[in-house]
Design a protein around this motif. Structure first.
Motif, PDB file in Angstrom:
ATOM      1  N   PRO A  89     -39.619 -19.234 -23.859  1.00 26.17           N
ATOM      2  CA  PRO A  89     -40.989 -19.413 -24.339  1.00 26.17           C
ATOM      3  C   PRO A  89     -41.700 -20.542 -23.595  1.00 26.17           C
ATOM      4  CG  PRO A  89     -39.452 -19.218 -26.167  1.00 26.17           C
ATOM      5  CD  PRO A  89     -38.629 -19.375 -24.936  1.00 26.17           C
ATOM      6  N   ALA A  90     -42.997 -20.347 -23.332  1.00 20.29           N
ATOM      7  CA  ALA A  90     -43.786 -21.342 -22.613  1.00 20.29           C
ATOM      8  C   ALA A  90     -43.807 -22.674 -23.353  1.00 20.29           C
ATOM      9  CB  ALA A  90     -45.205 -20.826 -22.401  1.00 20.29           C
ATOM     10  N   GLY A  91     -43.777 -22.628 -24.676  1.00 15.61           N
ATOM     11  CA  GLY A  91     -43.810 -23.855 -25.465  1.00 15.61           C
ATOM     12  C   GLY A  91     -42.559 -24.692 -25.360  1.00 15.61           C
ATOM     13  N   ASP A  92     -41.485 -24.115 -24.815  1.00 16.90           N
ATOM     14  CA  ASP A  92     -40.226 -24.860 -24.674  1.00 16.90           C
ATOM     15  C   ASP A  92     -40.138 -25.627 -23.355  1.00 16.90           C
ATOM     16  OD1 ASP A  92     -39.520 -23.837 -27.096  1.00 16.90           O
ATOM     17  OD2 ASP A  92     -37.977 -22.456 -26.331  1.00 16.90           O
ATOM     18  N   VAL A  93     -41.188 -25.540 -22.528  1.00 16.63           N
ATOM     19  CA  VAL A  93     -41.161 -26.143 -21.198  1.00 16.63           C
ATOM     20  C   VAL A  93     -42.029 -27.395 -21.162  1.00 16.63           C
ATOM     21  CG1 VAL A  93     -41.593 -25.786 -18.731  1.00 16.63           C
ATOM     22  CG2 VAL A  93     -40.816 -23.865 -20.168  1.00 16.63           C
ATOM     23  N   THR A  94     -41.439 -28.522 -20.753  1.00 21.25           N
ATOM     24  CA  THR A  94     -42.187 -29.773 -20.583  1.00 21.25           C
ATOM     25  C   THR A  94     -42.030 -30.248 -19.143  1.00 21.25           C
ATOM     26  OG1 THR A  94     -40.278 -31.103 -21.289  1.00 21.25           O
ATOM     27  CG2 THR A  94     -41.882 -30.464 -22.980  1.00 21.25           C
ATOM     28  N   THR A  95     -42.946 -31.105 -18.684  1.00 20.05           N
ATOM     29  CA  THR A  95     -42.910 -31.586 -17.302  1.00 20.05           C
ATOM     30  C   THR A  95     -43.058 -33.105 -17.240  1.00 20.05           C
ATOM     31  OG1 THR A  95     -45.300 -31.308 -17.021  1.00 20.05           O
ATOM     32  CG2 THR A  95     -43.893 -29.442 -16.410  1.00 20.05           C
ATOM     33  N   THR A  96     -42.443 -33.699 -16.216  1.00 19.82           N
ATOM     34  CA  THR A  96     -42.640 -35.101 -15.854  1.00 19.82           C
ATOM     35  C   THR A  96     -42.819 -35.154 -14.343  1.00 19.82           C
ATOM     36  OG1 THR A  96     -40.253 -35.467 -15.602  1.00 19.82           O
ATOM     37  CG2 THR A  96     -41.226 -35.953 -17.768  1.00 19.82           C
ATOM     38  N   PRO A 135     -33.100 -19.859 -15.070  1.00 26.04           N
ATOM     39  CA  PRO A 135     -33.197 -19.589 -13.627  1.00 26.04           C
ATOM     40  C   PRO A 135     -33.317 -20.889 -12.833  1.00 26.04           C
ATOM     41  CG  PRO A 135     -35.327 -19.246 -14.651  1.00 26.04           C
ATOM     42  CD  PRO A 135     -34.366 -19.599 -15.765  1.00 26.04           C
ATOM     43  N   ASP A 136     -33.186 -20.778 -11.522  1.00 23.98           N
ATOM     44  CA  ASP A 136     -33.382 -21.927 -10.628  1.00 23.98           C
ATOM     45  C   ASP A 136     -34.826 -21.899 -10.154  1.00 23.98           C
ATOM     46  OD1 ASP A 136     -33.299 -23.976  -8.836  1.00 23.98           O
ATOM     47  OD2 ASP A 136     -31.592 -23.229  -7.680  1.00 23.98           O
ATOM     48  N   VAL A 137     -35.610 -22.887 -10.566  1.00 21.75           N
ATOM     49  CA  VAL A 137     -37.034 -22.910 -10.212  1.00 21.75           C
ATOM     50  C   VAL A 137     -37.367 -24.051  -9.259  1.00 21.75           C
ATOM     51  CG1 VAL A 137     -37.708 -21.796 -12.357  1.00 21.75           C
ATOM     52  CG2 VAL A 137     -37.588 -24.296 -12.268  1.00 21.75           C
ATOM     53  N   ARG A 138     -36.355 -24.739  -8.745  1.00 18.64           N
ATOM     54  CA  ARG A 138     -36.597 -25.858  -7.841  1.00 18.64           C
ATOM     55  C   ARG A 138     -37.269 -25.374  -6.556  1.00 18.64           C
ATOM     56  NH1 ARG A 138     -30.634 -28.091  -7.495  1.00 18.64           N
ATOM     57  NH2 ARG A 138     -30.396 -25.824  -7.314  1.00 18.64           N
ATOM     58  N   ASP A 141     -43.928 -24.111  -7.088  1.00 23.94           N
ATOM     59  CA  ASP A 141     -44.988 -24.899  -7.715  1.00 23.94           C
ATOM     60  C   ASP A 141     -44.934 -24.683  -9.220  1.00 23.94           C
ATOM     61  OD1 ASP A 141     -46.512 -22.554  -8.436  1.00 23.94           O
ATOM     62  OD2 ASP A 141     -47.299 -22.487  -6.396  1.00 23.94           O
ATOM     63  N   GLU A 142     -45.648 -25.505  -9.965  1.00 25.65           N
ATOM     64  CA  GLU A 142     -45.522 -25.483 -11.425  1.00 25.65           C
ATOM     65  C   GLU A 142     -45.862 -24.128 -12.012  1.00 25.65           C
ATOM     66  OE1 GLU A 142     -47.170 -27.820 -15.441  1.00 25.65           O
ATOM     67  OE2 GLU A 142     -47.892 -28.385 -13.427  1.00 25.65           O
ATOM     68  N   ALA A 143     -46.962 -23.497 -11.536  1.00 25.24           N
ATOM     69  CA  ALA A 143     -47.389 -22.220 -12.097  1.00 25.24           C
ATOM     70  C   ALA A 143     -46.330 -21.141 -11.876  1.00 25.24           C
ATOM     71  CB  ALA A 143     -48.720 -21.795 -11.474  1.00 25.24           C
ATOM     72  N   ALA A 144     -45.785 -21.077 -10.663  1.00 28.65           N
ATOM     73  CA  ALA A 144     -44.771 -20.068 -10.359  1.00 28.65           C
ATOM     74  C   ALA A 144     -43.498 -20.321 -11.164  1.00 28.65           C
ATOM     75  CB  ALA A 144     -44.465 -20.065  -8.868  1.00 28.65           C
ATOM     76  N   ALA A 145     -43.149 -21.592 -11.343  1.00 30.36           N
ATOM     77  CA  ALA A 145     -41.948 -21.931 -12.104  1.00 30.36           C
ATOM     78  C   ALA A 145     -42.109 -21.521 -13.568  1.00 30.36           C
ATOM     79  CB  ALA A 145     -41.667 -23.423 -12.000  1.00 30.36           C
ATOM     80  N   ARG A 146     -43.263 -21.805 -14.135  1.00 32.63           N
ATOM     81  CA  ARG A 146     -43.492 -21.438 -15.545  1.00 32.63           C
ATOM     82  C   ARG A 146     -43.442 -19.924 -15.732  1.00 32.63           C
ATOM     83  NH1 ARG A 146     -45.295 -25.073 -19.239  1.00 32.63           N
ATOM     84  NH2 ARG A 146     -45.743 -27.197 -18.522  1.00 32.63           N
ATOM     85  N   GLN A 147     -44.026 -19.174 -14.791  1.00 29.62           N
ATOM     86  CA  GLN A 147     -44.024 -17.717 -14.915  1.00 29.62           C
ATOM     87  C   GLN A 147     -42.611 -17.164 -14.830  1.00 29.62           C
ATOM     88  OE1 GLN A 147     -46.772 -15.643 -15.574  1.00 29.62           O
ATOM     89  NE2 GLN A 147     -45.013 -14.316 -16.007  1.00 29.62           N
ATOM     90  N   LEU A 148     -41.789 -17.739 -13.934  1.00 31.66           N
ATOM     91  CA  LEU A 148     -40.408 -17.282 -13.804  1.00 31.66           C
ATOM     92  C   LEU A 148     -39.618 -17.562 -15.081  1.00 31.66           C
ATOM     93  CD1 LEU A 148     -38.276 -16.001 -12.000  1.00 31.66           C
ATOM     94  CD2 LEU A 148     -37.794 -18.250 -11.051  1.00 31.66           C
ATOM     95  N   LEU A 149     -39.890 -18.695 -15.698  1.00 31.25           N
ATOM     96  CA  LEU A 149     -39.210 -19.024 -16.949  1.00 31.25           C
ATOM     97  C   LEU A 149     -39.604 -18.067 -18.060  1.00 31.25           C
ATOM     98  CD1 LEU A 149     -39.536 -22.915 -16.795  1.00 31.25           C
ATOM     99  CD2 LEU A 149     -37.426 -21.581 -16.541  1.00 31.25           C
ATOM    100  N   ILE A 150     -40.888 -17.727 -18.123  1.00 36.92           N
ATOM    101  CA  ILE A 150     -41.353 -16.764 -19.135  1.00 36.92           C
ATOM    102  C   ILE A 150     -40.704 -15.412 -18.901  1.00 36.92           C
ATOM    103  CG2 ILE A 150     -43.367 -15.478 -19.948  1.00 36.92           C
ATOM    104  CD1 ILE A 150     -45.020 -18.012 -19.453  1.00 36.92           C
TER     105      ILE A 150
END
Length: 311
Positions: free
Chosen positions: A69-76, A49-52, A55-64
């Protein structure tokens, strides 16, 4: 009596039961909706999905929710426009099927860079790389290099928002001084050669021998600058010299000396002046020289020069 009471009670209960049954019979029959439940697919396609902008929490929830999987997501983090901590960029791009890993770039605080001597187009590109939407406005500003930024919103050093306004100097326009309304002018116009260079729209103004000669034009508070190349014509007396003073509404704003075989630039600030005066006086010698203002013109914004042409 007991029998009578029971009979009466039974009659009453029968009456209410009959009414309740009739009432229920009059209600519409319930509608039953059957919703199909999709069968579990072990190898179902997952789309990124497009999460741009989230915020980080909302983006992670949309990805889930999309099946990543949450473990596949990293941030910089990188400096970027907008709210600190929001998703500035993502990899892979939205629509990518079955992403094996997701990297989110979170916005750290970015600030508006120094606009001094910055070209508007170049600065716009830099700001867009930081995620800002840039609106460019044009304005004439005397002395500013055309195309350079003269103002911005936000100002230099302030936090960088999602939307930025850059005010860029426009080239402006000009009108030859000889084309303006003259209050008093005995200057001749035409092409003159100064130090070997031809100036097609020149003013030749005679210096006063005993007192200075004054030549005056109406500028309607529209011009910001008077520019010219000043000298003595190549076919005049080689010993001639004349002083040229420029006044804006009676205030001296520039002074140069015209001499034979050389030229000097004239750049007089005249912003807000209703009238400008060119005062020419003799500097030594016995002959009365003529000071030449080669290609003399008033400069201002395009709109202002359109107004000043309305004679």
């Amino acid at each position: 009596m007991t029998v009578v009471a029971l009979v009466g009670a039974g009659t009453t209960l029968g009456y209410y039961a009959q009414n309740e049954w009739a009432s229920r019979q009059s209600l519409p029959a319930p509608t039953i909706i059957t919703a199909p439940v999709p069968a579990y697919q072990e190898n179902a396609e997952v789309l990124m999905p497009d999460v741009r902008g989230l915020d980080e929490a909302a983006a992670r929830q949309l990805l889930i929710d999309a099946g990543i999987p949450a473990g596949d997501v990293t941030t910089t983090t990188e400096p970027a426009a907008g709210a600190e901590g929001s998703v500035f960029d993502q990899s892979p791009a939205s629509g990518t099927a079955n992403p094996e890993g997701v990297q989110l770039v979170l916005a750290a605080e970015a600030r508006m860079p120094d606009i001094a001597n910055m070209n508007g187009q170049q600065l716009s590109v830099e700001l867009q790389k930081l995620g800002a939407q840039v609106e460019i406005q044009q304005r004439y500003q005397a002395g500013a290099t055309a195309g350079n930024v003269v103002a911005s919103t936000p100002a230099t050093g302030e936090p960088l928002p999602d939307e930025v306004i850059l005010v860029v100097a426009e080239p402006g326009s000009s009108v030859y001084l000889g084309n303006l309304d003259a209050v008093s002018s005995g200057c001749s116009t035409g092409a003159v050669s100064l130090n070997g260079k031809d100036f097609q729209n020149s003013l030749s103004c005679t210096a006063g021998s005993r007192e200075a000669n004054k030549y005056e034009w109406v500028t309607k508070r529209a011009a910001d600058q008077l520019t010219a190349t000043v000298g003595i014509a190549d076919d005049e007396d080689a010993d001639g010299r004349a002083k040229v003073d420029i006044f804006a509404d009676g205030r001296l704003v520039s002074s140069v000396v015209a001499a034979y075989g050389t030229t000097v630039p004239l750049n007089a600030p005249i912003s807000g002046a209703l009238r400008i005066s060119v005062v020419v006086s003799e500097v030594g010698g016995e002959d009365t020289p003529q000071a030449v203002l080669g290609d003399a013109r008033v400069v201002g914004s395009t709109d202002a020069m359109a107004r000043i042409r309305e004679n």
